[in-house]
Enzyme design. Structure first.
Site, PDB file in Angstrom:
ATOM      1  NE  ARG A 172      18.872  13.744  63.981  1.00  0.00           N
ATOM      2  CZ  ARG A 172      18.708  14.900  63.322  1.00  0.00           C
ATOM      3  NH1 ARG A 172      17.848  15.782  63.763  1.00  0.00           N
ATOM      4  NH2 ARG A 172      19.384  15.150  62.215  1.00  0.00           N
ATOM      5  CE1 TYR A 209      19.096  20.886  57.894  1.00  0.00           C
ATOM      6  CE2 TYR A 209      18.455  21.306  60.153  1.00  0.00           C
ATOM      7  CZ  TYR A 209      19.425  21.233  59.171  1.00  0.00           C
ATOM      8  OH  TYR A 209      20.718  21.507  59.499  1.00  0.00           O
ATOM      9  CB  CYS A 222      12.818  41.493  59.979  1.00  0.00           C
ATOM     10  SG  CYS A 222      12.487  42.512  61.405  1.00  0.00           S
ATOM     11  CE1 TYR A 272      23.855  17.962  63.985  1.00  0.00           C
ATOM     12  CE2 TYR A 272      22.011  16.527  64.501  1.00  0.00           C
ATOM     13  CZ  TYR A 272      23.309  16.697  64.074  1.00  0.00           C
ATOM     14  OH  TYR A 272      24.063  15.595  63.727  1.00  0.00           O
TER      15      TYR A 272
END
Ligand code: LLP
Length: 424
Positions: free
Chosen positions: A278, A318, A346, A375
């Site tokens: 990250r 998250y 939907c 991610y």
């Protein structure tokens, strides 16, 4: 430094006007900044300049070949979690000697592949995995270099779904069990002990959990050394967090992180390895979408865009907060009113932002969802028969599509109607 910024009122990626990419590629699309990737990698690399180290990019965060090649050329290693990721790393020019293999469920086929590629280290997550690896390596007449991933049982103070270092989750071997597992490893054929490993979680913005875990790891290294094991590296894992919202405090810099790690592990004479993902990729990427409709509901306004939860699942999964800004900079005095930014899927869980103060938007406007380089595309799916979002890389004033949008026909043709349904 930000690599996605307004220039003359238009959001650019490095030197490229995002409207131009949208015109040529269509929306939605992911856009990565080559300069941002390089800057983040170098900042980390320089923070550890004084000690032997290797940053193995956690390629689960972003495994586009262009991203991997950019980092591989800088000397990065790769942290992989599947045979597919080994193949991707090798295809990007990463030698086996810079690949570490993590993950709780390595299959024997994946182990054999990794052994053929002569990877640097297997991070062993369980006693049965160790036995299996020994059998596979011995049957191939090879030796697998291993470290055992220990679980230091510290709370990384992060979201429950991305915390990995406490006894309550499936990862690693309890610290207290580690000497027994190392003793077994030393006795097994086809196994060479080379290090110890941990990873305590992701998006950690406080140095305290890292420090606590490193102190525990140091204790283990001392025990293992006294038991006669010869270690050459410590893998500290990844997990250093990034800033998602402008008004969040700045997370620890690579320098501050390095100081915290080296305080505990600096004097051991062992090579330090890292598995950050990250930190390198999150703020090197954005997701650009177009507004389809603005719908005024009962007491709520929905900005419906053409990117959805299948393209970027982090908000839904998250409760992640991603900055969203219009590509055409709004007037400073424009009102900011709360809206939900939602996709066309939907599901009521399909949103990119809830109750977000946004300037006025209308159909056809482009918006950019920030911090989507990690991610993002890798967690995308094709729910609702929505094609995977194309990816673009910008390098200064040039740009290229680095993964094209599949056609709908390709998606449909991937399914096979069985013979008994083809007739009549
Ligand atoms: N090493 C291991 C063994 C890991 O499991 C992970 C992430 C990393 C390294 C890289 O962690 P990082 O430096 O990127 O924090 N999908 C979630 C995050 C899942 C993290 C899984 N493991 C998200 O979007 O926030």
């Amino acid at each position: 430094m930000t690599f996605f910024a307004y220039r003359d009122g238009i959001l650019h990626a490095d030197g490229v006007d995002l409207r131009e990419i949208a015109r040529q590629v269509g929306t939605p699309f992911y856009c990565y900044s080559s300069a941002a990737l390089k800057e983040r990698y170098q900042a980390f690399h320089e923070a550890f300049a004084g000690v032997p180290h290797l940053l193995c990019f956690a390629m689960k965060t972003n495994s586009n070949q262009a991203v991997l090649t950019t980092l591989a050329r800088l000397g990065a290693g790769m942290d992989v979690v599947s045979g597919g990721e080994i193949m991707r790393a090798r295809a990007a020019g990463v030698p086996g000697s810079r690949i570490v293999f993590s993950g709780v469920g390595k299959t024997r086929d994946e182990m054999a592949l990794a052994l053929r590629e002569d990877i640097l280290c297997f991070n062993i997550e369980s006693a049965p995995e160790l036995e299996a690896l020994s059998e596979v390596a011995a049957s191939m007449g090879l030796e697998a270099r291993i470290s055992v991933r220990v679980n230091p049982d510290v709370d990384a103070l992060t979201h429950a779904k991305i915390s990995t270092g406490t006894h309550a989750n499936k990862f690693g071997i309890p610290l207290g069990d580690a000497p027994r597992v190392y003793a077994r490893a030393a006795a097994l054929p086809g196994i060479a002990i080379t290090g110890v490993d941990m990873h305590i979680g992701s998006q950690i913005v406080d140095l305290a959990p890292f420090e606590e875990a490193c102190a525990r790891l140091k204790g283990l290294v001392e025990v293992l050394t006294s038991q006669g094991h010869r270690l050459s590296h410590i893998d500290v894992g990844g997990g250093l967090g990034v800033r998602y919202r402008a008004d969040d405090p700045e997370p620890p810099s690579p320098q501050a992180y390095a100081a915290a790690i080296l305080k505990h592990l600096g004097g051991l004479g062992l090579k330090l390895m890292f598995e950050h993902g990250r930190l390198i990729a999150a703020n090197a990427g954005i997701l650009v979408a177009e507004v389809i409709y603005v719908k005024h509901g009962a007491g709520k306004t929905f900005v419906i865009v053409d990117a959805a939860m299948n393209d970027l699942i982090r908000p839904t999964l998250y409760e992640a907060w991603h900055e969203i800004l219009p590509v055409v900079q709004p007037a400073p005095a424009a009102p900011r009113l709360p809206v939900d930014v939602v996709g066309p899927v939907c599901e009521s869980g399909d949103y990119l932002a809830e109750d977000r103060a946004m300037p006025p938007l209308q159909a056809g406007d482009l918006v950019s969802v920030f911090s989507a380089g990690a991610y993002g595309a890798v967690q995308a799916g094709t729910y609702n028969t929505r094609p995977l979002v194309p990816e673009v890389m910008v390098d200064g004033s040039r740009w290229a599509v680095v993964r094209a949008r599949p056609t709908l026909q390709t998606m449909i043709d991937a399914d096979i109607v069985p013979p008994w349904l083809r007739e009549g």
